[in-house]
Every structure is written in C-alpha cells, then in structure tokens.
Design an enzyme around this catalytic site. Structure first.
Site, PDB file in Angstrom:
ATOM      1  N   GLN A 166     -58.279   6.389  18.224  1.00  0.00           N
ATOM      2  CA  GLN A 166     -58.074   7.791  17.862  1.00  0.00           C
ATOM      3  C   GLN A 166     -58.598   8.748  18.934  1.00  0.00           C
ATOM      4  OE1 GLN A 166     -59.547   7.320  13.579  1.00  0.00           O
ATOM      5  NE2 GLN A 166     -57.985   8.937  13.472  1.00  0.00           N
ATOM      6  N   HIS A 185     -56.343   1.228  11.537  1.00  0.00           N
ATOM      7  CA  HIS A 185     -56.137   1.875  12.839  1.00  0.00           C
ATOM      8  C   HIS A 185     -56.209   0.853  13.965  1.00  0.00           C
ATOM      9  CE1 HIS A 185     -55.601   6.150  12.507  1.00  0.00           C
ATOM     10  NE2 HIS A 185     -56.639   6.290  11.706  1.00  0.00           N
ATOM     11  N   HIS A 203     -59.153   1.993   6.050  1.00  0.00           N
ATOM     12  CA  HIS A 203     -58.397   2.936   6.884  1.00  0.00           C
ATOM     13  C   HIS A 203     -58.698   2.692   8.364  1.00  0.00           C
ATOM     14  CE1 HIS A 203     -56.718   7.128   7.528  1.00  0.00           C
ATOM     15  NE2 HIS A 203     -57.444   6.989   8.624  1.00  0.00           N
ATOM     16  N   GLU A 204     -59.984   2.541   8.701  1.00  0.00           N
ATOM     17  CA  GLU A 204     -60.367   2.351  10.106  1.00  0.00           C
ATOM     18  C   GLU A 204     -59.931   0.982  10.622  1.00  0.00           C
ATOM     19  OE1 GLU A 204     -60.995   5.022  11.573  1.00  0.00           O
ATOM     20  OE2 GLU A 204     -61.469   6.155   9.779  1.00  0.00           O
ATOM     21  N   LEU A 230     -57.405  12.104  10.829  1.00  0.00           N
ATOM     22  CA  LEU A 230     -57.564  13.028  11.950  1.00  0.00           C
ATOM     23  C   LEU A 230     -56.371  12.968  12.898  1.00  0.00           C
ATOM     24  CD1 LEU A 230     -61.341  12.406  12.759  1.00  0.00           C
ATOM     25  CD2 LEU A 230     -60.329  14.304  11.465  1.00  0.00           C
TER      26      LEU A 230
END
Length: 174
Positions: free
Chosen positions: A56, A147, A143-144, A102
């Site tokens: 990110q 990613h 969620h992370e 984000l």
C-alpha cells in the site's frame, strides 16, 4: 496519533500493479526492514488507518502493521513479517460488517469475514510470532493478509458493486 520514528509515504491506489500480485517474502531481517516498518506505521497514522500492508506504500514485501481495536475496545498494535493466515475454524463463524481501505479511499462495503483470525509470521528481528484477533481486529488481520496476496477488499465484491465503489473513490471514470 502515536509518535513514530518513520516517515510517511504516499498510499498506492487500486489499479497500481503492486497491489494486484502476491508480494515477495522478506529474506533479510535487518535495518532496512526495521526502517520500512517504522515508515509503514507513520504512513498508516498519517492516513488515519488501522492497518497497512507494505504494497500500500508501493513496497513489494510481505509485511503489514496494525493499530486496531477489537470489538471489546482492546487496542492491538504490532507488525507481522511474512504472515500466514491460518484457516478459520467453522466453529468461530463469520461476521458481516462494513469494510474500507486506504487504497480505495472513501466508500465502504459490507463483506463477510471470519469472526476470529490467527496469523503466524515473524517480528522485525526474525522471531516467530502468532497474533489472534476477534471482531474488527480479526477483519483487519484478514484484510492485510489479503493485500499481501494481491487481493484488495473490493475484489471480493460482485463486479458491478466493485466498479461502483471504484467510481465513488475516483479510481474509475464515470
């Protein structure tokens, strides 16, 4: 916002190639990794997030940081290097709640996730760690990890809903 030693870096947005592929494993537990983790915390706090994966901020490495409460209001702060999300127990059940990102600024969408999540990996020094979360913190851990596997939460939504959210975020033309 907690004080960090790192420098905030710009957030990468949906459509950036590094967000859509599995990130590389970390092989060196050294000062540059520690500096990256510090920068990730600074970036997460600057963007008012509760979790942030390395991709990110444009870095192709399997690392994420978090500062996230669980559903009981207990604050969890840490990082995981080379995380592995353990298979969820069917006994724990699922929870559907709204989720945002984000890298897709603005809109949120309902998404089912496991109610409990456990991640194994390493700390910045290479020591093994295990992190277990419930409720909102479980959602953050999943969620992370997504990613770092190249999946943004909107990728889990039906195509029409995903495209509408990406337009709302200004990441697609009308």
């Amino acid at each position: 916002m907690p004080i960090t030693r790192g420098a905030a870096r710009p957030i990468t947005y949906y459509g950036t190639p590094v967000l859509h592929r599995r990130c590389a494993d970390v092989t060196a537990f050294d000062k540059p990794l520690a500096a990256l983790i510090d920068d990730m915390f600074a970036s997460m706090y600057a963007a008012a997030g509760v979790g942030l994966a390395a991709n990110q901020i444009g870095v192709d490495l399997r690392v994420f940081v978090y500062d996230c409460p669980d559903d009981d209001g207990v604050r969890h702060v840490g990082h995981v290097v080379n995380p592995v999300l353990q298979e969820a127990s069917a006994l724990a059940g699922t929870a559907t709640d709204t989720e945002g990102c984000l890298s897709v600024p603005g809109p949120r969408a309902e998404l089912p996730r496991a109610a409990v999540a456990t991640v194994t990996g390493f700390d910045r020094n290479g020591a093994p760690i295990t992190v277990t979360g419930t409720g909102f913190f479980a959602r953050c851990l999943q969620h992370e990890c997504d990613h770092l596997d190249g999946t943004v939460y909107v990728d889990r939504l039906p195509a029409q809903r995903r495209e509408r959210l990406l337009r709302e975020a200004g990441l697609r033309s009308s």
